[in-house]
Scaffold this active site. Structure first.
Site, PDB file in Angstrom:
ATOM      1  N   CYS A  80       0.767  -1.685   0.009  1.00 13.37           N
ATOM      2  CA  CYS A  80      -0.170   0.693  -0.264  1.00 13.37           C
ATOM      3  C   CYS A  80       0.400   1.308   0.274  1.00 13.37           C
ATOM      4  O   CYS A  80       0.524   1.985  -1.307  1.00 13.37           O
ATOM      5  CB  CYS A  80      -1.011  -0.302   0.686  1.00 13.37           C
ATOM      6  SG  CYS A  80      -0.146   0.086   2.505  1.00 13.37           S
ATOM      7  N   HIS A 119      -3.066   0.486   6.839  1.00 13.48           N
ATOM      8  CA  HIS A 119      -3.572   0.974   5.420  1.00 13.48           C
ATOM      9  C   HIS A 119      -3.260   2.432   4.833  1.00 13.48           C
ATOM     10  O   HIS A 119      -3.446   3.455   5.747  1.00 13.48           O
ATOM     11  CB  HIS A 119      -4.453  -0.291   5.067  1.00 13.48           C
ATOM     12  CG  HIS A 119      -4.188  -0.201   3.791  1.00 13.48           C
ATOM     13  ND1 HIS A 119      -4.177  -0.744   3.117  1.00 13.48           N
ATOM     14  CD2 HIS A 119      -5.351   0.807   2.969  1.00 13.48           C
ATOM     15  CE1 HIS A 119      -4.273  -0.167   1.705  1.00 13.48           C
ATOM     16  NE2 HIS A 119      -6.008   0.142   2.386  1.00 13.48           N
ATOM     17  N   ASP A 134      -7.479   3.284  -4.091  1.00 15.14           N
ATOM     18  CA  ASP A 134      -6.973   2.516  -3.461  1.00 15.14           C
ATOM     19  C   ASP A 134      -6.338   1.502  -4.234  1.00 15.14           C
ATOM     20  O   ASP A 134      -7.154   0.277  -4.486  1.00 15.14           O
ATOM     21  CB  ASP A 134      -7.698   1.982  -2.336  1.00 15.14           C
ATOM     22  CG  ASP A 134      -6.552   1.059  -1.171  1.00 15.14           C
ATOM     23  OD1 ASP A 134      -5.330   0.889  -1.581  1.00 15.14           O
ATOM     24  OD2 ASP A 134      -7.236   0.472   0.245  1.00 15.14           O
TER      25      ASP A 134
END
Length: 292
Positions: A80, A119, A134
């Protein structure tokens, strides 16, 4: 003027290289929602999610030059902090207003188990509406932008909804869920992916989070091989030697990879990760312990 703790925009030559890396030949004309969705889907298909460096004890740097070199120039993937840093820089270069956010992972985590803000995701403004984008969660990553205010899209298996304010802090958070087809166990129905609020996150705060997930002995990223990529209309995910293929209807086909050679071959072919000889050799040494 760009603040020292912000992710900068890609330079024009970097922008072209990133777009080519994700299979887009021309620079988009305007920062629209359809373009945003195309960019998200393209990065999910062409730049795999993977944690090979953390698994191998290698340093993971998340400054933009390092991320660009690894994910674009070297043909690798990332998780991420890398994936969404690259997407953020690309979106800024295309004229989008982007704000990094942080989330607490809830995917396959018992409700009573607390989790940290480990995250990274993005808030993107498009035509006076706010969306989350995302490309870095792995297998269940949303394949498009999700609105923070408009009614849910019934054509997507994802559900983004607000939660009541916390009695102690007075603040609320948003929940991202994924629907799972009915099965014979307790894993069917809506399953939470992560929870987040809309507090802007300075880039410097992601440095400590990245250090934890990439070095701590209790982190999944240092103990479990993970990879994911979109292949056509199928979402591929690998956890150690367990390969999952999720179809658009939510059904999942699972395959067990029995050897390190099979895993390495799958990483190179199905996940399209460019593995140089040194990386292949390091994986061949590390994977037997991971696969058990």
């Amino acid at each position: 003027m760009l603040a020292a703790d912000e992710i900068p925009a890609l330079h024009p030559d970097q922008l072209v290289a990133w777009l080519r890396r994700i299979g887009i030949a021309e620079v988009p004309d305007a920062p629209t929602l359809p373009v945003l969705n195309t960019l998200i889907a393209a990065q999910l298909a062409h730049i795999p999610f993977e944690n090979l460096d953390a698994l191998l004890g290698r340093r993971v740097s998340i400054d933009l030059p390092s991320v660009f070199e690894k994910l674009v120039a070297q043909g690798r993937g990332g998780y991420c902090f890398e994936q969404n840093t690259l997407l953020c820089a690309g979106l800024k270069a295309l004229g989008y207003a982007v704000t990094p956010l942080a989330a607490r992972v809830r995917w396959h985590v018992p409700e009573a188990t607390p989790t940290g803000l480990s995250h990274m995701l993005l808030r993107v403004e498009v035509a006076h509406e706010s969306y989350i984008a995302d490309v870095g969660f792995g297998g269940p990553t949303p394949d498009r932008a999700l609105s923070l205010s408009l009614p849910p899209d019934e054509n997507t298996p994802y559900r983004l909804h607000p939660s009541p304010a916390n009695a102690l802090t007075g603040t609320g958070f948003h929940c991202l869920d994924l629907t799972v087809p009915d099965v014979s166990d307790d894993a069917s129905g809506w399953q939470p992916i992560y929870r987040f609020d809309l507090t802007p996150q300075p880039w410097i705060d992601f440095i400590a989070r990245n250090w934890y997930v990439s070095t701590h002995p209790d982190s999944h990223f240092t103990r479990t091989l993970m990879a994911a990529r979109t292949d056509g209309d199928t979402r591929l995910a690998l956890a150690n030697g367990n390969l999952s293929e999720r179809s658009p209807d939510g059904s999942v086909r699972k395959t067990a990879l029995a050897s390190a050679d099979a895993v390495i071959d799958t990483l190179a072919t199905r996940f399209q990760i460019r593995l140089d000889p040194a990386l292949r050799a390091a994986l061949a040494t590390r994977l037997p312990a991971v696969l058990g």
